[in-house]
Design an enzyme around this catalytic site. Structure first.
Site, mmCIF file in Angstrom:
data_model
loop_
_atom_site.group_PDB
_atom_site.id
_atom_site.type_symbol
_atom_site.label_atom_id
_atom_site.label_comp_id
_atom_site.label_asym_id
_atom_site.label_seq_id
_atom_site.Cartn_x
_atom_site.Cartn_y
_atom_site.Cartn_z
ATOM 1 C CB CYS A 175 -0.950 0.096 1.179
ATOM 2 S SG CYS A 175 -2.074 -1.293 1.327
ATOM 3 N NE ARG A 228 4.539 1.636 -0.156
ATOM 4 C CZ ARG A 228 5.533 1.186 0.596
ATOM 5 N NH1 ARG A 228 6.760 1.333 0.176
ATOM 6 N NH2 ARG A 228 5.315 0.632 1.755
ATOM 7 C CD1 TRP A 285 -0.436 -6.150 -3.398
ATOM 8 C CD2 TRP A 285 -0.603 -6.818 -1.284
ATOM 9 N NE1 TRP A 285 -0.149 -7.485 -3.367
ATOM 10 C CE2 TRP A 285 -0.250 -7.931 -2.078
ATOM 11 C CE3 TRP A 285 -0.781 -7.012 0.089
ATOM 12 C CZ2 TRP A 285 -0.055 -9.201 -1.549
ATOM 13 C CZ3 TRP A 285 -0.584 -8.284 0.612
ATOM 14 C CH2 TRP A 285 -0.225 -9.362 -0.201
ATOM 15 C CG ASN A 340 1.560 0.362 4.147
ATOM 16 O OD1 ASN A 340 1.266 -0.796 3.870
ATOM 17 N ND2 ASN A 340 2.795 0.829 4.082
ATOM 18 N N GLY A 341 -0.633 -1.582 6.265
ATOM 19 C CA GLY A 341 -0.218 -2.525 7.301
ATOM 20 C C GLY A 341 -1.360 -3.474 7.630
ATOM 21 C CD GLU A 388 16.084 -12.912 -9.369
ATOM 22 O OE1 GLU A 388 15.578 -13.489 -8.396
ATOM 23 O OE2 GLU A 388 15.753 -11.768 -9.724
ATOM 24 C CE LYS A 401 12.634 -10.822 -11.188
ATOM 25 N NZ LYS A 401 13.452 -10.685 -10.016
ATOM 26 C CD GLU A 437 8.856 -11.004 -9.754
ATOM 27 O OE1 GLU A 437 8.188 -10.554 -8.827
ATOM 28 O OE2 GLU A 437 10.104 -10.946 -9.760
ATOM 29 C CG HIS A 471 17.961 -36.822 -7.644
ATOM 30 N ND1 HIS A 471 18.348 -38.078 -7.261
ATOM 31 C CD2 HIS A 471 19.099 -36.160 -7.971
ATOM 32 C CE1 HIS A 471 19.668 -38.168 -7.323
ATOM 33 N NE2 HIS A 471 20.143 -37.014 -7.761
ATOM 34 C CE LYS A 485 11.010 -2.794 -6.291
ATOM 35 N NZ LYS A 485 11.591 -3.821 -7.159
HETATM 36 O O1 M6R Z 1 12.683 -5.225 -0.800
HETATM 37 P P1 M6R Z 1 13.178 -6.623 -0.599
HETATM 38 O O2 M6R Z 1 14.424 -6.894 -1.346
HETATM 39 O O3 M6R Z 1 13.284 -7.007 0.836
HETATM 40 O O4 M6R Z 1 12.040 -7.521 -1.240
HETATM 41 C C1 M6R Z 1 12.110 -8.908 -1.212
HETATM 42 C C2 M6R Z 1 11.126 -9.524 -2.183
HETATM 43 O O5 M6R Z 1 9.821 -9.137 -1.871
HETATM 44 C C3 M6R Z 1 11.425 -9.132 -3.635
HETATM 45 O O6 M6R Z 1 12.725 -9.463 -3.996
HETATM 46 C C4 M6R Z 1 10.437 -9.832 -4.581
HETATM 47 O O7 M6R Z 1 10.655 -11.200 -4.567
HETATM 48 C C5 M6R Z 1 10.545 -9.262 -5.990
HETATM 49 N N1 M6R Z 1 9.242 -9.025 -6.532
HETATM 50 C C6 M6R Z 1 11.237 -10.155 -6.925
HETATM 51 O O8 M6R Z 1 11.316 -9.626 -8.206
#
Ligand code: M6R
Length: 611
Positions: free
Chosen positions: A2, A27, A73, A99-100, A484, A488, A491, A507, A606
């Site tokens: 948020c 956010r 969010w 936010n929270g 990673e 990517k 998402e 395995h 984010k």
């Molecule tokens: O801000 P942070 O690096 O602590 O965030 C961690 C994850 O939420 C963040 O890396 C998330 O997995 C991304 N969307 C990946 O692209």
């Protein structure tokens, strides 16, 4: 998650709040709303993004000198108009954004239901707001006082901003666990989840701490703790330019951020790495160098992409420093009563510096006597502030929800720490140390070369975009890169992808392989290369489609692959900084070809400031 924005002062509040919300949309973007002090409180809110709200308010009288805004969010209650913020209290005189998460909202709600309250939304926010109003009425006290009393009962995390119809110039704000920045202007104040909404108006900011409450008027900022003691606001100079949060001619922030990597790594190394002199200067690390050298173990805590950076660092630290490293998902670590001994070193890795799980994980470890080092991108963020020391990644604002440049900058910082410690400890020879410094220095240039293949990767994206699943495989330093790459793709393109250690594939996951499955090998030339080539052969033999990230000129891998993506040669320890780039581009272009919102993928936000 948020985003929250506020303004009070002589300017029109609505345009400031709306522009701020657009900057904070990373956010959360399930729904949007504003509350304005316009001859009484006016609240406009709508499911969807800020643009949807803007359409809804066309023709309305939006004139106001104080306002708050929220981009959501969803946590409690599905994303719809009803659950969008701001919420209004039962009397209609108070409006609040949040936010929270209020964890004990059900208990508070029951108390209010018994008193005859009813609720228009399913949110915890509306419960807290009415709880505050109830205290205000019962105690015949000010809103400020009621907020203070209410927050003493609240379990959870929050940043709240409140407007009171009867006090139209004032915004009451409070924080615990979620970020809040106040911009101090001349006769005006700005509020935001980060500093981006206030950038063109002021460079003077106050980062509000947990358990602090602010009473904000155009020409007055009063900061207090929950015990009603006045605090002196610590005004800091913001080191951030507007251009850094704009797209700068790119179609998306994600693409801009991928292409910024040569520069961000340069920025990250600047003033620290001197390859000629053989020095790495990192004041925060130097302060704790002895403790790190003598640590029996280092625990990396992080989430998502940052966790992948931790995994790469595990290989690097163990190799260069001969210190036992464990890499923990912050969310698991914090809940399982981890064994922490005094002198353990925790390295918290986070782009935002606000990830709730990482934050609590380090609080847990700190309480048990561990030394906390933060590897954080956002200056002044919560993790940066609660760490004993650390090193910023200096990647600049990362706005695309998918983390790209933050990852490579985290790797650069972690690598510098490992080099520094390994050399000081004597586990890394001078020759290897000097060689690695040189190699690290050359990474920005090599990143620029890796990026020249973007059009080729766009072509591959078109070729493979209809696949239902992907498998990503790598070994050693490139195993976390495979994870990673898969993250990517998931998402950004909503295609199912799994990352796996290449050898483990036999395995289980090998059962998935057929002619419709693209298998992406992260196969740059390193000490594991021959083994990875064997794994490629195993996939080929089962008719899988092999797409490989390879070192330029690697003919063996090219011969075994349906398609390749090339990166320049470099030391295996540094390879992840290069080998991840084609995977970022592949995910990006597949998302674009599928016409998806790559900067704001569905269901994501984010920074994850709720657990
Ligand atoms: O801000 P942070 O690096 O602590 O965030 C961690 C994850 O939420 C963040 O890396 C998330 O997995 C991304 N969307 C990946 O692209």
């Amino acid at each position: 998650m948020c985003g929250i924005v506020g303004y009070t002062g002589p300017r029109e509040a609505y345009p400031i709040v709306i522009k701020g919300l657009k900057r904070l949309e990373y956010r959360g973007y399930d729904s949007t709303g504003v509350a304005l002090q316009n001859d009484g409180l006016k609240v406009y809110k709508k499911k969807g993004k800020v643009a949807d709200l803007e359409e809804t308010v066309v023709g309305k009288n939006l004139h106001a000198h104080a306002g708050i805004g929220h981009t959501r969010w969803a946590t409690h209650g599905e994303p719809n108009d009803r659950n969008a913020h701001p919420h209004q209290s039962a009397s209609g005189k108070l409006a609040m954004i949040h936010n929270g998460i209020i964890e004990n909202y059900a208990q508070l709600k029951n108390e209010l239901l018994k008193k005859g309250y009813s609720f228009k939304s399913d949110t915890d926010t509306e419960v807290l707001l009415n709880f505050i109003e109830e205290i205000m009425i019962n105690n015949a006290c000010s809103l400020e006082e009621a907020v203070r009393v209410a927050l003493k009962r609240v379990v959870g995390a929050y940043v709240i901003l409140l407007l009171n119809e009867d006090d139209p110039e004032t915004i009451i704000a409070a924080r615990k666990g979620s970020p809040l920045v106040i911009g101090v202007g001349k006769g005006e104040h700005f509020l935001g989840s980060d500093a981006s909404p206030m950038l063109e108006y002021t460079k003077e900011v106050v980062y509000v701490n947990d358990y602090e409450l602010a009473i904000i008027r155009p020409d007055e900022l009063i900061l207090k703790n929950l015990g009603n003691e006045k605090l002196t606001p610590y005004v800091q100079k913001l080191d951030l330019e507007l251009a850094a949060i704009e797209k700068g001619g790119y179609d998306h922030f994600m693409l801009k951020e991928i292409f910024e990597q040569p520069q961000t790594i340069q920025d990250c190394l600047r003033g620290r790495l001197d390859a000629e002199a053989g020095t790495i200067t990192m004041a925060g690390i130097e302060q704790y160098a002895e403790q790190i050298i003598n640590a029996k173990r280092i625990v990396m805590v992080a989430c998502g992409t940052s966790w992948h950076a931790g995994l790469v660092a595990e290989y690097i630290f163990e190799e260069l420093c001969r210190i036992n490293v464990e890499v923990e998902y912050a969310s698991e670590f914090r809940y399982r009563n981890p064994v922490i001994s005094e002198g353990d070193v925790i390295i918290a890795i986070s782009q935002s510096g606000e990830t709730a799980d990482t934050l609590v994980a380090i609080e847990t470890a700190k309480a048990k006597g561990a030394i906390i080092l933060g590897v954080v991108n956002v200056v002044g963020s919560s993790i940066a502030r609660i760490s004993h020391a650390g090193a910023y990644t200096h990647a600049g604002p990362e706005i695309g929800v998918a983390s790209t440049k933050a990852f490579t900058a985290q790797l650069a910082v972690l690598c510098m720490i490992a080099l520094k410690i390994g050399y000081a400890k004597g586990t890394l020879s001078r020759e290897r140390y000097m060689g690695l410094l040189k190699e690290l220095n050359a990474i920005p240039e090599k990143l620029a070369i890796a990026l020249t293949h973007s059009e080729h990767i766009r072509g591959l994206a078109r070729k493979y975009m209809d696949a239902r699943d992907f498998l990503y495989l790598g070994r050693g330093y490139n195993f976390p890169v495979a994870l990673e790459g898969a993250l990517k793709l998931k998402e950004i393109s909503y295609i199912h992808a799994e990352g796996y250690p290449a050898a483990e594939m036999k395995h289980g996951p090998i059962a998935l392989v057929d002619e419709s499955l693209p298998v992406v090998f992260v196969a740059t030339r390193d000490s594991y290369h021959e083994k990875v080539v064997s794994n490629m052969q195993e996939i080929k033999a089962r008719k899988g489609m092999v797409v490989s990230v390879i070192t330029e000129g690697d003919e063996v891998s090219t011969g075994l692959s349906n398609d390749v993506m090339q990166v320049p040669e470099c030391d295996e320890i540094l390879a992840p900084m290069l080998s991840v780039v084609p995977l970022q581009l592949l995910a990006y272009y597949i998302g674009v070809e599928k016409k998806l919102d790559v900067d704001k993928p569905r269901n994501l936000a984010k920074s994850v400031t709720v657990e």
